[in-house]
Write an enzyme that holds these catalytic residues in place. Structure first.
Site, PDB file in Angstrom:
ATOM      1  N   LYS A  14       1.178  -8.851  -3.915  1.00 23.62           N
ATOM      2  CA  LYS A  14       1.659  -8.372  -5.205  1.00 23.62           C
ATOM      3  C   LYS A  14       3.179  -8.540  -5.508  1.00 23.62           C
ATOM      4  O   LYS A  14       3.550  -9.136  -6.402  1.00 23.62           O
ATOM      5  CB  LYS A  14       1.056  -7.132  -5.827  1.00 23.62           C
ATOM      6  CG  LYS A  14      -0.216  -6.750  -6.056  1.00 23.62           C
ATOM      7  CD  LYS A  14      -0.635  -5.655  -6.690  1.00 23.62           C
ATOM      8  CE  LYS A  14      -0.335  -4.498  -6.233  1.00 23.62           C
ATOM      9  NZ  LYS A  14      -1.018  -4.194  -4.849  1.00 23.62           N
ATOM     10  N   ARG A  89      -2.839   2.657 -11.645  1.00 27.22           N
ATOM     11  CA  ARG A  89      -3.521   2.618 -10.706  1.00 27.22           C
ATOM     12  C   ARG A  89      -4.938   3.513 -10.738  1.00 27.22           C
ATOM     13  O   ARG A  89      -5.878   3.481 -10.006  1.00 27.22           O
ATOM     14  CB  ARG A  89      -2.898   3.110  -9.262  1.00 27.22           C
ATOM     15  CG  ARG A  89      -2.392   2.221  -8.346  1.00 27.22           C
ATOM     16  CD  ARG A  89      -1.551   3.012  -7.443  1.00 27.22           C
ATOM     17  NE  ARG A  89      -1.455   2.492  -6.085  1.00 27.22           N
ATOM     18  CZ  ARG A  89      -0.242   1.676  -5.729  1.00 27.22           C
ATOM     19  NH1 ARG A  89       0.630   1.371  -6.610  1.00 27.22           N
ATOM     20  NH2 ARG A  89      -0.160   1.183  -4.733  1.00 27.22           N
ATOM     21  N   ARG A 128       3.026  -6.752   8.021  1.00 24.41           N
ATOM     22  CA  ARG A 128       4.163  -6.260   7.323  1.00 24.41           C
ATOM     23  C   ARG A 128       4.822  -4.945   7.866  1.00 24.41           C
ATOM     24  O   ARG A 128       5.929  -4.688   7.899  1.00 24.41           O
ATOM     25  CB  ARG A 128       3.842  -6.067   5.745  1.00 24.41           C
ATOM     26  CG  ARG A 128       4.770  -5.303   4.906  1.00 24.41           C
ATOM     27  CD  ARG A 128       4.468  -5.067   3.454  1.00 24.41           C
ATOM     28  NE  ARG A 128       3.444  -3.921   3.274  1.00 24.41           N
ATOM     29  CZ  ARG A 128       3.043  -3.736   2.219  1.00 24.41           C
ATOM     30  NH1 ARG A 128       3.005  -4.494   1.178  1.00 24.41           N
ATOM     31  NH2 ARG A 128       2.170  -2.603   2.033  1.00 24.41           N
ATOM     32  N   ARG A 134       7.317   0.233   7.031  1.00 25.20           N
ATOM     33  CA  ARG A 134       7.220   1.288   6.169  1.00 25.20           C
ATOM     34  C   ARG A 134       6.348   2.429   6.777  1.00 25.20           C
ATOM     35  O   ARG A 134       5.618   2.038   7.295  1.00 25.20           O
ATOM     36  CB  ARG A 134       6.436   0.615   5.083  1.00 25.20           C
ATOM     37  CG  ARG A 134       7.495   0.272   3.723  1.00 25.20           C
ATOM     38  CD  ARG A 134       6.575  -0.432   2.780  1.00 25.20           C
ATOM     39  NE  ARG A 134       5.525   0.204   2.269  1.00 25.20           N
ATOM     40  CZ  ARG A 134       4.744  -0.268   1.215  1.00 25.20           C
ATOM     41  NH1 ARG A 134       5.394  -1.486   0.489  1.00 25.20           N
ATOM     42  NH2 ARG A 134       3.735   0.314   0.689  1.00 25.20           N
ATOM     43  N   ARG A 145      -5.505   3.747   1.966  1.00 23.67           N
ATOM     44  CA  ARG A 145      -5.119   3.150   0.874  1.00 23.67           C
ATOM     45  C   ARG A 145      -5.869   2.343   0.410  1.00 23.67           C
ATOM     46  O   ARG A 145      -6.088   2.114  -1.020  1.00 23.67           O
ATOM     47  CB  ARG A 145      -3.619   2.614   1.214  1.00 23.67           C
ATOM     48  CG  ARG A 145      -2.460   3.569   1.308  1.00 23.67           C
ATOM     49  CD  ARG A 145      -1.065   2.899   1.775  1.00 23.67           C
ATOM     50  NE  ARG A 145      -0.465   2.305   0.732  1.00 23.67           N
ATOM     51  CZ  ARG A 145       0.075   1.311   0.903  1.00 23.67           C
ATOM     52  NH1 ARG A 145       0.118   0.749   2.204  1.00 23.67           N
ATOM     53  NH2 ARG A 145       0.491   0.566  -0.213  1.00 23.67           N
TER      54      ARG A 145
END
Ligand code: AMP
Length: 190
Positions: A14, A89, A128, A134, A145
């Protein structure tokens, strides 16, 4: 005023697509996750409130998130429109957003949902995690998630589909291929 929402599971790409769409339309790309990460890095009050939730892959409470979005949408650069990435969300947030846009004399024009299957999404997130380090990109947090996405955010797609605002985009293939699919939709609606 062009108001666009980008939906899709974590790892669907996204962020990259949001920048490209925003550039094309000349509106800011507003990523709630990105704003939270900046606040955390700067040690602000919002950052402190968000950190524990983000680290666990949970949603930051609506009291914090909705106020932050409201303030962001009121900034001068969003006067001509905006692209939201990561908000709403939940259906509850979608209702709050409807009120916020109405107050701005606007309405949501278009919702794009990038669809990618679960195995592909986990593979992309692990990649990622290696690249960006992260804190919320570990495999158990990622799985959580995704589960939260299915339970809480997929109903948001249905909410907009019921209003004939939803356009589903196949998120497989290269980044450029996905961008081409999105731009084809924007061209069709222009
Ligand atoms: P993202 O960068 O969009 O994947 O968001 C990273 C994290 O920020 C999420 O896992 C949540 O903890 C938090 N977050 C981002 N957007 C929202 C939102 N609309 N509501 C609640 N929490 C959010």
């Amino acid at each position: 005023m062009t108001a666009i929402i980008l939906l899709g599971p974590p790892g669907a790409g996204k962020g990259t697509q949001a920048s490209r769409i925003a550039e094309r339309l000349g509106v800011p790309a507003i990523s709630t996750g990105e704003i939270f990460r900046t606040n955390m890095a700067e040690g602000t009050e919002i950052g402190k409130q968000a950190k524990a939730f983000m680290d666990r892959g949970e949603f930051v409470p609506d009291s914090v998130t909705n106020a932050m979005v409201k303030a962001r949408l009121a900034a001068p650069d969003a006067a001509g429109g905006f692209l939201l990435d990561g908000y709403p969300r939940t259906v509850a947030q979608a209702h709050v957003l409807r009120d916020m846009t109405m107050d701005l004399g606007a309405a949501i024009d278009l919702v794009l949902e990038i669809q990618v299957d679960e195995d592909e999404v986990v593979a992309r997130m692990l990649k990622r995690a290696e690249e960006l380090h992260r804190a919320d990109d570990t495999e158990p947090v990622m799985r959580h998630r995704l589960e939260v996405y299915h339970r809480q955010t997929e109903p948001v797609a249905t909410y907009y589909a019921d209003q004939d605002l939803l356009h589903v985009v196949d998120g497989t293939g290269t980044v450029d291929e996905v961008t081409d699919r999105i731009f084809a939709i924007l061209d069709r609606l222009a």
